[in-house]
Scaffold this active site. Structure first.
Site, PDB file in Angstrom:
ATOM      1  N   CYS A 149      53.929 -13.360  25.973  1.00  8.72           N
ATOM      2  CA  CYS A 149      55.237 -12.787  26.294  1.00  8.72           C
ATOM      3  C   CYS A 149      56.364 -13.676  25.782  1.00  8.72           C
ATOM      4  CB  CYS A 149      55.368 -12.561  27.803  1.00  8.72           C
ATOM      5  SG  CYS A 149      55.229 -14.075  28.767  1.00  8.72           S
ATOM      6  N   GLU A 184      56.013  -8.408  24.354  1.00 11.61           N
ATOM      7  CA  GLU A 184      54.648  -8.949  24.311  1.00 11.61           C
ATOM      8  C   GLU A 184      54.174  -8.815  22.869  1.00 11.61           C
ATOM      9  OE1 GLU A 184      52.330 -10.013  26.717  1.00 11.61           O
ATOM     10  OE2 GLU A 184      53.603  -9.800  28.479  1.00 11.61           O
TER      11      GLU A 184
END
Length: 195
Positions: A149, A184
């Site tokens: 992330c 992500e």
């Protein structure tokens, strides 16, 4: 609905049911999650064994288990590890084992042949520690699927993979956090057999 740290959350992803405590980590966008997991599954294929580091309550380990002979998930959180085991039972998945251990001590419990093993890592925003990466490189899996992330820490870690003879074979971002700067990114790496 009022929730607290002891509340059990229920989520279903691609037909697999997951229960976990409200305070434990779980990917947070149920609308993109099925495609996100499917992509990780596709990228992980090609080996007989899967190790899911930072496995949480079993999202990737259980979602990908049908593609592998055996799966081992490792998680530092005792509650998340317990829920991963319960989720495996809940879904009748018998080829997945979950180990409560620090990701930095993950490989002492792994007896899979490295040339037939895919490692999936989904670390916290800080990325992988040097200790963890050194263990991973010593184990020497033929394939790594790195989910992050934080593109900055992922890029930092990818430099180490490059130095250890891994080639990036695929990169795919997913916008799990719409209207924010966060995303992500799934990067697939394979050991360069010519090195």
């Amino acid at each position: 609905v009022e929730t607290n740290e002891n509340s059990v959350i229920k989520e279903t992803v691609n037909g697999i049911d997951f229960n976990f405590l409200a305070g434990d980590f779980f990917q947070n966008n149920p609308y993109i999650l099925p495609a996100f997991v499917d992509y990780a599954a596709e990228q992980s294929k090609g080996n007989a064994f899967l190790v899911d580091a930072y496995c949480g309550s079993g999202l990737f380990a259980l979602s990908l288990a049908s593609n592998f002979e055996a799966v081992k998930g490792v998680e530092i959180s005792a509650t998340a590890t317990a829920w991963a085991k319960k989720n495996a039972q809940l879904n009748g998945i018998q080829n997945a084992e979950f180990i409560e251990a620090s990701a930095e001590a993950i490989f002492k419990n792994i007896d899979f042949p490295s040339d037939q093993t895919t490692i999936l890592v989904d670390p916290p925003r800080a990325g992988c520690s040097k200790n963890f990466l050194n263990q991973l490189f010593q184990f020497g899996p033929s394939k790594v699927v790195y989910i992050s992330c934080d593109p900055a820490t992922q890029m930092r870690d990818l430099r180490d993979f490059d130095e250890q003879g891994y080639d990036v074979t695929d990169v795919q971002p997913f916008d799990l956090f719409p209207q924010t700067k966060h995303l992500e990114c799934i990067v697939t790496l394979e050991m360069n057999k010519n090195e």
